[in-house]
Design a protein around this motif. Structure first.
Motif, short mmCIF file in Angstrom:
data_model
loop_
_atom_site.label_atom_id
_atom_site.label_comp_id
_atom_site.label_asym_id
_atom_site.label_seq_id
_atom_site.Cartn_x
_atom_site.Cartn_y
_atom_site.Cartn_z
N ALA A 1 34.59 16.57 -16.33
CA ALA A 1 34.18 17.82 -16.98
C ALA A 1 34.83 19.05 -16.35
N PRO A 2 36.13 19.21 -16.52
CA PRO A 2 36.78 20.36 -15.91
C PRO A 2 36.52 21.66 -16.68
N SER A 3 36.50 22.74 -15.94
CA SER A 3 36.46 24.06 -16.58
C SER A 3 37.91 24.49 -16.77
N ASP B 1 34.55 22.04 -20.13
CA ASP B 1 33.45 22.98 -19.84
C ASP B 1 33.93 24.41 -20.03
N SER C 1 25.35 21.26 -19.18
CA SER C 1 25.85 20.00 -18.63
C SER C 1 24.80 18.90 -18.81
N HIS D 1 28.06 19.45 -5.54
CA HIS D 1 27.10 19.51 -6.65
C HIS D 1 25.74 18.92 -6.29
N1 GLU Z 1 32.59 21.94 -14.90
C1 GLU Z 1 31.89 21.48 -13.73
C2 GLU Z 1 32.83 21.58 -12.54
O1 GLU Z 1 34.04 21.60 -12.74
C3 GLU Z 1 31.46 20.05 -13.95
C4 GLU Z 1 30.64 19.49 -12.87
C5 GLU Z 1 30.06 18.15 -13.30
O2 GLU Z 1 30.78 17.16 -13.23
O3 GLU Z 1 28.90 18.12 -13.71
O4 GLU Z 1 32.41 21.71 -11.42
#
Ligand code: GLU
Length: 445
Positions: free
Chosen positions: A8-10, A42, A189, A207
């Protein structure tokens, strides 16, 4: 149960080596389990997210061979977030707050000054309906927090970290939505992980505290939380969190002639109790992939180790693995001759140019020139069919006083224009008899 993971990259920048590692592990785990690997963009932050980064991220994953089974973009899913947000609001599980950043900061300082943890004190929950209405009339718009359940301990068995426990009372209710209505990362998310049936969330240990709050969001939304694997972060070879790692990505690897397989082989194993091996195929690495092999200590990423691994992988690569990327004309025999001498695949073209010629004529002493004259005659007279290099050098050993370097170096210089290079026994048949005789003659003049 089908295993489903997601990366899930931004899209606010290109992938760096830490992101690549996260993507790789999500992909490998899904592969091993016969599951699915999803790409979730994301992009809730409309200002910082850019299409060029979405394209870049996909190109990078493709180059690495991390092919996703499905793709979603958060910016296309705001309706769903809105609906689920309303459910939580109906249950009083999200609440509006009107404090300014300055007010919050001041309060944190006061608490810290008293030696207390700087946790949000839920002041907004004390507002009466009238007070809220007054703020709205005054033009204030609230941001929103998720109300943590203080009475239920937060527990999960992390696939990397083992038993993890948090007490919600020691945490601030997370802000989930800004005053302008935009979403922060946390709640969308969770909504997506539920909606997409994500079974395993694999991400960095930065995280972990998000997970504690998100576990309560899963519960609040009536879902079973997924499994979590929080991996220790990467450090540079100096052992420190290095700034450089943040700028190392696929573009750099390509420039350096690093093979996708080398990136994968290294990132699959650093930080685990298994050795880094020069695997030419991903299958055995997938086979051995296991979160229980990951340690709690940071994984060291060393560019020099990557370069060495890259070289070893190339040396172990069969012709079939590289042939599509070799200069035209290079067959399996030529690859076998040149491959052992390269550090990156692009070096093949340089050696191929040596084979094809022309090569620089060496400047030699009169004696060496005379020797090359003899060599040219011997080469011209020789049976070239089987092993011309040994036939030639044996003939010259007998016909001259020379041996060792004095024998080999002038020949190599005349035949390749260089002092070092691939095994001459493999190279000479590629150069061919006529061309070899020409080069030896040119060296003798
Ligand atoms: N977009 C979030 C990040 O890059 C995703 C984190 C996740 O994997 O939940 O940190």
């Amino acid at each position: 149960m089908t295993i489903i993971t997601r990366f899930a990259p931004s899209p606010t920048g290109m992938l760096h080596v830490g992101n690549i590692r996260t993507a790789l592990h999500n992909w490998m785990f899904a592969q091993k389990q016969g599951g699915k690997f999803l790409l979730r963009i994301d992009d809730t932050d409309g200002e910082r997210s850019k299409q060029e980064y979405v394209d870049g991220i996909k190109a990078d994953l493709t180059w690495l061979g991390l092919i996703w089974d499905g793709e979603e973009r958060q910016s296309a899913r705001f309706d769903l977030y809105e609906r689920r947000f309303e459910e939580l609001r109906g249950q009083g599980l999200v609440y509006p707050c009107y404090e300014t950043p300055d007010e919050l900061e001041l309060r944190r300082k006061v608490l810290q000054g008293r030696g207390l943890p700087p946790i949000y004190e839920r002041t907004a929950l004390d507002l009466s309906d009238e007070e809220r209405a007054a703020k709205e009339t005054a033009g204030l718009r609230p941001h929103w927090r998720f109300k943590l359940d203080h009475d239920t301990p937060i527990l999960w068995t992390d696939l990397v970290r083992g038993e993890v426990q948090f007490d919600a009372k020691t945490m601030s209710d997370p802000v989930i939505r800004r005053a302008d209505g935009s979403w922060l990362y946390m709640l969308p998310s969770v909504i997506d992980d539920i909606d997409m049936g994500i079974t395993h969330v694999v991400r960095g240990e930065d995280h972990v505290s998000n997970t504690a709050a998100q576990i309560q969001m899963f519960t609040a939304l009536g879902a079973q939380p997924p499994h979590f694997a929080h991996e220790a972060l990467l450090t540079g070879s100096e052992g420190k969190l290095s700034k450089r790692l943040g700028s190392l990505g696929v573009a750099h690897f390509r420039e350096e002639g690093i093979e996708p397989m080398a990136v994968k082989a290294l990132l699959a194993r650093i930080g685990t109790s298994d050795p880094v091996i020069p695997a030419t195929e991903i299958a055995p690495l997938i086979e051995g992939f296991d979160f229980s092999r990951f340690g709690r200590a940071p994984a060291r990423f060393d560019e020099a180790e990557l370069a060495t691994l890259n070289q070893k992988i190339l040396h172990h690569s069969d012709y079939a693995m590289v042939k599509d990327r070799l200069p035209a004309g290079i067959d399996a025999v030529a690859w076998a001759a040149i491959g052992p001498n390269i550090t990156k695949l692009a070096d093949v073209a340089d050696w191929w140019a040596v084979v094809k010629g022309p090569v620089a004529v060496p400047s030699l002493e009169a004696e060496d020139k005379a020797f090359l004259g003899q060599a040219a005659d011997a080469a011209a007279a020789m049976d070239w069919a089987s092993d011309p290099w040994h036939a030639l050098t044996n003939a010259l050993k007998q016909g001259t006083e020379r041996k060792g370097k004095a024998l080999f170096l002038p020949l190599r210089l005349a035949l390749t224009g260089m002092e070092h290079g691939p095994d001459m026994a493999a190279l000479l048949p590629l150069i061919g008899k006529d061309e070899a005789v020409q080069r030896l003659k040119a060296g003798s003049l």
